[in-house]
Scaffold this motif. Structure first.
Motif, PDB file in Angstrom:
ATOM      1  N   GLN A   1      61.029  47.271  56.845  1.00 29.46           N
ATOM      2  CA  GLN A   1      62.224  48.098  56.985  1.00 29.46           C
ATOM      3  C   GLN A   1      62.012  49.492  56.392  1.00 29.46           C
ATOM      4  O   GLN A   1      62.528  50.484  56.918  1.00 29.46           O
ATOM      5  N   GLN A   2      61.239  49.572  55.322  1.00 27.36           N
ATOM      6  CA  GLN A   2      60.950  50.887  54.739  1.00 27.36           C
ATOM      7  C   GLN A   2      60.098  51.715  55.691  1.00 27.36           C
ATOM      8  O   GLN A   2      60.296  52.924  55.833  1.00 27.36           O
ATOM      9  N   ALA A   3      59.156  51.063  56.370  1.00 26.80           N
ATOM     10  CA  ALA A   3      58.336  51.771  57.362  1.00 26.80           C
ATOM     11  C   ALA A   3      59.201  52.284  58.504  1.00 26.80           C
ATOM     12  O   ALA A   3      59.083  53.445  58.928  1.00 26.80           O
ATOM     13  N   PHE A   4      60.091  51.430  58.993  1.00 27.49           N
ATOM     14  CA  PHE A   4      60.974  51.832  60.097  1.00 27.49           C
ATOM     15  C   PHE A   4      61.875  52.999  59.685  1.00 27.49           C
ATOM     16  O   PHE A   4      62.164  53.896  60.483  1.00 27.49           O
TER      17      PHE A   4
ATOM     18  N   LEU B   1      56.639  39.969  61.583  1.00 31.31           N
ATOM     19  CA  LEU B   1      56.142  41.284  61.984  1.00 31.31           C
ATOM     20  C   LEU B   1      56.308  41.508  63.487  1.00 31.31           C
ATOM     21  O   LEU B   1      56.798  42.557  63.930  1.00 31.31           O
ATOM     22  N   VAL B   2      55.911  40.523  64.276  1.00 32.50           N
ATOM     23  CA  VAL B   2      56.008  40.628  65.737  1.00 32.50           C
ATOM     24  C   VAL B   2      57.469  40.808  66.167  1.00 32.50           C
ATOM     25  O   VAL B   2      57.794  41.676  66.986  1.00 32.50           O
ATOM     26  N   ALA B   3      58.355  39.995  65.597  1.00 35.24           N
ATOM     27  CA  ALA B   3      59.773  40.047  65.976  1.00 35.24           C
ATOM     28  C   ALA B   3      60.420  41.359  65.534  1.00 35.24           C
ATOM     29  O   ALA B   3      61.170  41.987  66.298  1.00 35.24           O
ATOM     30  N   ALA B   4      60.131  41.787  64.305  1.00 34.40           N
ATOM     31  CA  ALA B   4      60.774  42.988  63.764  1.00 34.40           C
ATOM     32  C   ALA B   4      60.331  44.249  64.496  1.00 34.40           C
ATOM     33  O   ALA B   4      61.148  45.131  64.792  1.00 34.40           O
ATOM     34  N   THR B   5      59.037  44.360  64.795  1.00 31.03           N
ATOM     35  CA  THR B   5      58.550  45.551  65.501  1.00 31.03           C
ATOM     36  C   THR B   5      59.082  45.591  66.934  1.00 31.03           C
ATOM     37  O   THR B   5      59.426  46.659  67.442  1.00 31.03           O
ATOM     38  N   GLN B   6      59.167  44.434  67.574  1.00 33.94           N
ATOM     39  CA  GLN B   6      59.700  44.382  68.934  1.00 33.94           C
ATOM     40  C   GLN B   6      61.150  44.863  68.963  1.00 33.94           C
ATOM     41  O   GLN B   6      61.556  45.620  69.851  1.00 33.94           O
TER      42      GLN B   6
ATOM     43  N   ILE C   1      58.312  55.851  61.551  1.00 35.77           N
ATOM     44  CA  ILE C   1      56.902  55.700  61.913  1.00 35.77           C
ATOM     45  C   ILE C   1      56.785  55.136  63.330  1.00 35.77           C
ATOM     46  O   ILE C   1      57.486  54.191  63.692  1.00 35.77           O
ATOM     47  N   ASN C   2      55.882  55.711  64.134  1.00 35.14           N
ATOM     48  CA  ASN C   2      55.736  55.293  65.527  1.00 35.14           C
ATOM     49  C   ASN C   2      54.574  54.341  65.774  1.00 35.14           C
ATOM     50  O   ASN C   2      54.368  53.907  66.913  1.00 35.14           O
ATOM     51  N   HIS C   3      53.797  54.042  64.747  1.00 35.54           N
ATOM     52  CA  HIS C   3      52.670  53.122  64.911  1.00 35.54           C
ATOM     53  C   HIS C   3      52.398  52.424  63.594  1.00 35.54           C
ATOM     54  O   HIS C   3      52.427  53.045  62.524  1.00 35.54           O
ATOM     55  N   ILE C   4      52.155  51.133  63.660  1.00 37.71           N
ATOM     56  CA  ILE C   4      51.810  50.336  62.471  1.00 37.71           C
ATOM     57  C   ILE C   4      50.582  49.496  62.771  1.00 37.71           C
ATOM     58  O   ILE C   4      50.513  48.827  63.804  1.00 37.71           O
ATOM     59  N   SER C   5      49.609  49.550  61.878  1.00 38.41           N
ATOM     60  CA  SER C   5      48.471  48.628  61.920  1.00 38.41           C
ATOM     61  C   SER C   5      48.656  47.666  60.764  1.00 38.41           C
ATOM     62  O   SER C   5      48.790  48.105  59.614  1.00 38.41           O
ATOM     63  N   SER C   6      48.684  46.383  61.063  1.00 39.16           N
ATOM     64  CA  SER C   6      48.987  45.410  60.010  1.00 39.16           C
ATOM     65  C   SER C   6      47.999  44.265  60.049  1.00 39.16           C
ATOM     66  O   SER C   6      47.731  43.686  61.109  1.00 39.16           O
ATOM     67  N   TYR C   7      47.451  43.940  58.883  1.00 42.39           N
ATOM     68  CA  TYR C   7      46.389  42.951  58.787  1.00 42.39           C
ATOM     69  C   TYR C   7      46.714  41.918  57.715  1.00 42.39           C
ATOM     70  O   TYR C   7      47.321  42.245  56.701  1.00 42.39           O
TER      71      TYR C   7
ATOM     72  N   VAL D   1      55.481  48.274  70.910  1.00 39.14           N
ATOM     73  CA  VAL D   1      54.730  47.405  71.817  1.00 39.14           C
ATOM     74  C   VAL D   1      53.579  46.789  71.027  1.00 39.14           C
ATOM     75  O   VAL D   1      52.803  47.495  70.382  1.00 39.14           O
ATOM     76  N   HIS D   2      53.483  45.480  71.058  1.00 40.16           N
ATOM     77  CA  HIS D   2      52.410  44.779  70.358  1.00 40.16           C
ATOM     78  C   HIS D   2      51.177  44.791  71.267  1.00 40.16           C
ATOM     79  O   HIS D   2      50.873  43.838  71.943  1.00 40.16           O
ATOM     80  N   TYR D   3      50.455  45.923  71.250  1.00 32.89           N
ATOM     81  CA  TYR D   3      49.406  46.116  72.257  1.00 32.89           C
ATOM     82  C   TYR D   3      48.038  45.600  71.839  1.00 32.89           C
ATOM     83  O   TYR D   3      47.127  45.500  72.663  1.00 32.89           O
ATOM     84  N   GLU D   4      47.870  45.266  70.575  1.00 39.29           N
ATOM     85  CA  GLU D   4      46.651  44.621  70.076  1.00 39.29           C
ATOM     86  C   GLU D   4      47.069  43.772  68.897  1.00 39.29           C
ATOM     87  O   GLU D   4      48.057  44.083  68.237  1.00 39.29           O
TER      88      GLU D   4
END
Length: 391
Positions: free
Chosen positions: A179-182, A226-231, A186-192, A236-239
């Motif tokens: 939520q802090q990122a949103f 992560l998948v649900a929140a970003t969607q 921010i228009n792109h997130i890489s998360s590992y 777009v979960h492109y990778e």
């Protein structure tokens, strides 16, 4: 089209989980910068028929370099290669380099833009102090927020790194990170997921019982969130590890996943021509001495058909573009397509893989593609390895 990756092998301190090549000593920085330029000069023929569409400064910590040092490297690329009119130029940066007491955030960020950098990749990892300390990150939670406050004033194309699966991190805390990122737009997130790499400090701490073991179930719970929140936020979960809003996908990393050629400049950097892969020595001194002697210390490997197929399967399955059945037939042969579909059958029965027709922003054609399902995403790498062709 092609890309150039430039590895800057310096860091202020070692993150406990990191296994990338770097040094915490800047003594050889001048010699290393000379060597990077020399390698760019030596390898200009490698892309003589290609247009460079992306330049990526990775590391290590590229933001440890001054603006003028970065400009010198960008200028060297332009002197030796044909560069697209509007290339994507990405700089990996740590928050503390931009907002420490010595830094002048507004001046530095503006200067990055003036020398052609148009995309920032900022290593936030977490907005919580205890997480940052547990990973031995050099910045504080406050610096992470201050950095983004400044960066977002001048850059629209920003990606941040966030790490999930940290032991004892509650789901609520992970949601707070997102939520802090949103909130920063921010228009792109890489998360590992936090992983235990061999010979890292994290591995030693876990073996000694000084750090909790990795909890795969917790990591999967965080990943699903992560998948649900970003969607929900329009990403777009492109990778598997990358989430971007439309028009904000990483062009550089996408070129890797789609098998485009690229040059890796610097110690430990990898290159790929489509048929040949090479990697430079992961030692700053040997790298510098080699170039001073007129040689490039690297290892070269010509990939077999099976190697190239396996690599395409591994990278393709991680993306929304999936594995094109037409491409498999055209590039590798009918035998490989039959092998792929045979091995994929069991995963399709489990609803982990599917055959789909893709178009629009996903693919330019309407050909059939083997894609990972929502259910299978967290298991993508393991599934891909089961589709490999073993001679």
């Amino acid at each position: 089209m092609a890309g150039i990756y430039i590895h800057i092998p310096f860091c202020k301190q070692a993150c406990y989980y990191c296994d990338f090549h770097f040094s915490t000593s800047l003594k050889k920085k001048g010699d290393l910068l000379w060597a990077l330029k020399k390698e760019l000069q030596r390898r200009k023929k490698d892309l003589q028929d290609q247009t460079v569409e992306t330049i990526y400064f990775g590391g290590g910590t590229p933001s440890l370099l001054t603006v003028q040092e970065l400009k010198g490297l960008i200028d060297e690329v332009y002197r030796n290669f044909k560069v697209a009119s509007h290339p994507e130029i990405t700089l990996e940066a740590n928050p503390d380099d931009l907002v420490s007491e010595k830094a002048q955030p507004e001046t530095t960020v503006k200067a990055y833009k003036e020398i052609g950098i148009n995309r920032l990749s900022i290593g936030i990892q977490s907005f919580f102090e205890d997480d940052l300390k547990s990973m031995n990150r050099a910045h504080t939670a406050n610096e992470a927020k201050r950095c983004l406050e400044t960066a977002t004033k001048h850059f629209n194309n920003i990606t941040i790194d966030l790490i999930y699966g940290i032991p004892n991190m509650s789901l609520e805390k992970w949601q707070n990170n997102l939520q802090q990122a949103f909130a920063f737009g921010i228009n792109h997130i890489s998360s590992y997921a936090l992983t235990v790499e061999p010979k890292t400090a994290l591995e030693r701490f876990i073996k000694k019982g000084d750090y909790p073991p990795i909890n795969d179930a917790l990591a999967q719970e965080h990943f699903n969130c992560l998948v649900a929140a970003t969607q929900e936020q329009g990403f777009v979960h492109y990778e598997i590890s990358n989430f971007g809003k439309p028009n904000y996908f990483s062009k550089h990393n996408t070129s890797y996943w789609q098998g485009k050629p690229y040059l890796g400049i610097g110690p430990s950097a990898h290159s790929f021509s489509g048929q040949v892969r090479s990697w430079n020595v992961a030692n700053n001194t040997k790298y510098i001495k080699g170039l001073m002697a007129g040689k490039l210390p690297r290892t070269v490997e010509t990939l077999s058909v099976a190697d190239r197929y396996n690599e395409y399967v591994m990278t393709g399955l991680r993306t929304i573009w999936g594995i094109s059945l037409n491409k498999v037939t055209q590039d590798f042969g009918e035998t490989f397509k039959e092998h792929l579909l045979h091995e994929a059958e069991v995963f399709m029965q489990q609803d982990l893989l599917a055959i789909a027709l893709q178009d629009s922003h996903v693919a330019k054609d309407h050909a059939e593609r083997l894609v990972i399902t929502e259910k299978g995403k967290f298991l993508a790498d393991g599934i891909a390895s089961q589709l490999f062709y073993i001679n």
